[in-house]
Design an enzyme around this catalytic site. Structure first.
Site, PDB file in Angstrom:
ATOM      1  CD  GLU A   2      -2.485  -8.346  -2.636  1.00 50.57           C
ATOM      2  OE1 GLU A   2      -3.051  -8.497  -3.741  1.00 50.57           O
ATOM      3  OE2 GLU A   2      -2.285  -7.238  -2.125  1.00 50.57           O
ATOM      4  CB  SER A  59      -0.943   0.010   1.205  1.00 51.38           C
ATOM      5  OG  SER A  59      -0.220  -0.190   2.395  1.00 51.38           O
ATOM      6  CG  ASP A 104       2.277  -6.758   1.071  1.00 53.83           C
ATOM      7  OD1 ASP A 104       1.926  -7.949   1.174  1.00 53.83           O
ATOM      8  OD2 ASP A 104       1.494  -5.795   1.111  1.00 53.83           O
ATOM      9  CD  GLU A 113      -7.651  -5.128   1.710  1.00 54.19           C
ATOM     10  OE1 GLU A 113      -6.544  -5.688   1.664  1.00 54.19           O
ATOM     11  OE2 GLU A 113      -7.850  -3.964   1.305  1.00 54.19           O
TER      12      GLU A 113
END
Ligand code: KIV
Length: 293
Positions: A123, A53, A91, A190
């Protein structure tokens, strides 16, 4: 005499797993540089995520897709220097693991060895299970992330709540189970319905960390800049602003500009002075003399 500094013990992956067994909530926040990491760590937050992010909140990209492993590493190293206690998770950005397990391992090892990460987040659900297994076999602790996965923006077509149909809820349950079986130590959920997050949380042995997934998860994560109100865009429904730094900083910056323009900053008290004993000599020597050179 100054008190002896208290040694702070670092949060470990097994401790995060034990939290779930003890029914103790897990706290997590993102941070992307030394000052934000220090603030997060000193507030006693358990997990510090150097999330991709940062692409949007720090680098100004319009999604997380463009950020590179090199940019992530730069921020990870800065953030790591501000941490004594929290578990540091980094990440894997889009395009740093898509060529296969070898690439995923290579990027992860770089983040751990050069960036100081304690664990890696990736992810995706079942399609990442093999990759996760390889990473876990290489002693790399992995955190999963399902539901709204921002790296899939081009496929999803927007940042929308996931798992709202029976079919997609069942896909997410299967993803969660596959990731647990593959060895992730925690799972980010999420933007999914509270009821689905609660069911996944009940069914898994590993802790779930929610963001827009309701209060029944084992822990909660927010983006630092959302929590601090240091954003320029509209925030999602689940975001709670614990401060309004954009407003406060705007006011401070305008005040600085006005003080300089009006001659109120700096004052004499905010200035250094030539030693009083030599001031007369200083004036005599230099006033009226042209600048040297
Ligand atoms: O990159 C990030 O900030 C994240 C959180 C939203 C979990 O992945």
């Amino acid at each position: 005499m100054d008190p002896k500094p208290v040694a702070v013990s670092k949060i470990t992956v097994p401790q995060i797993l034990e939290r779930k067994l003890r029914g103790e909530k897990i706290t997590a926040l993102t941070a992307y540089d030394y000052p934000t990491a220090r603030l997060v760590d000193e507030a006693g937050i358990d997990i510090l995520l150097v999330g991709d992010s940062l692409a949007q909140v720090v680098l100004g990209y319009d999604s997380t897709v463009p950020v590179t492993a090199g940019e992530m590493l730069h921020h990870l190293r800065a953030a790591r220097r501000g941490v004594h206690r929290a578990l540091v998770v980094a990440d894997l950005p889009f395009g740093s693991y898509h060529l296969g397990e070898r690439e995923a391992l290579k990027t992860s090892l770089r983040f751990i060895k050069e960036g100081g990460a304690d664990a890696i987040k990736i992810e995706g659900g079942r399609k990442r299970a093999r990759m996760v297994r390889r990473m876990v076999n290489a002693e790399i602790p992995v955190m999963g992330h399902i539901g709204l996965t921002p790296q899939s923006i081009h496929r999803m077509g927007g940042y929308t709540v996931q798992g709202r149909t029976l079919e997609s809820a069942s896909e997410l349950l299967a993803d969660a189970q596959a990731l647990e079986d593959a060895g992730v130590f925690a799972l980010v959920l999420e933007a999914i319905p509270r009821e689905l997050a609660a069911m996944i949380t009940r069914r898994l042995r590993i802790p779930t960390i929610g963001i827009g997934a309701g209060p029944d998860c084992d822990g909660q994560i927010l983006v630092f800049h959302d929590l601090a109100g240091l954003t320029f865009e509209h925030s999602a429904k689940f975001v709670r602003h614990y401060a309004n730094l954009s407003r406060d900083l705007h006011e401070a910056l305008v005040q600085f500009r006005d003080d300089v323009v009006e001659g109120r900053y700096p004052t004499d008290e905010e200035s250094y002075h030539f030693p009083a004993a030599g001031l007369e000599q200083f004036e005599k020597e230099f006033s009226g003399r042209p600048m040297p050179g």
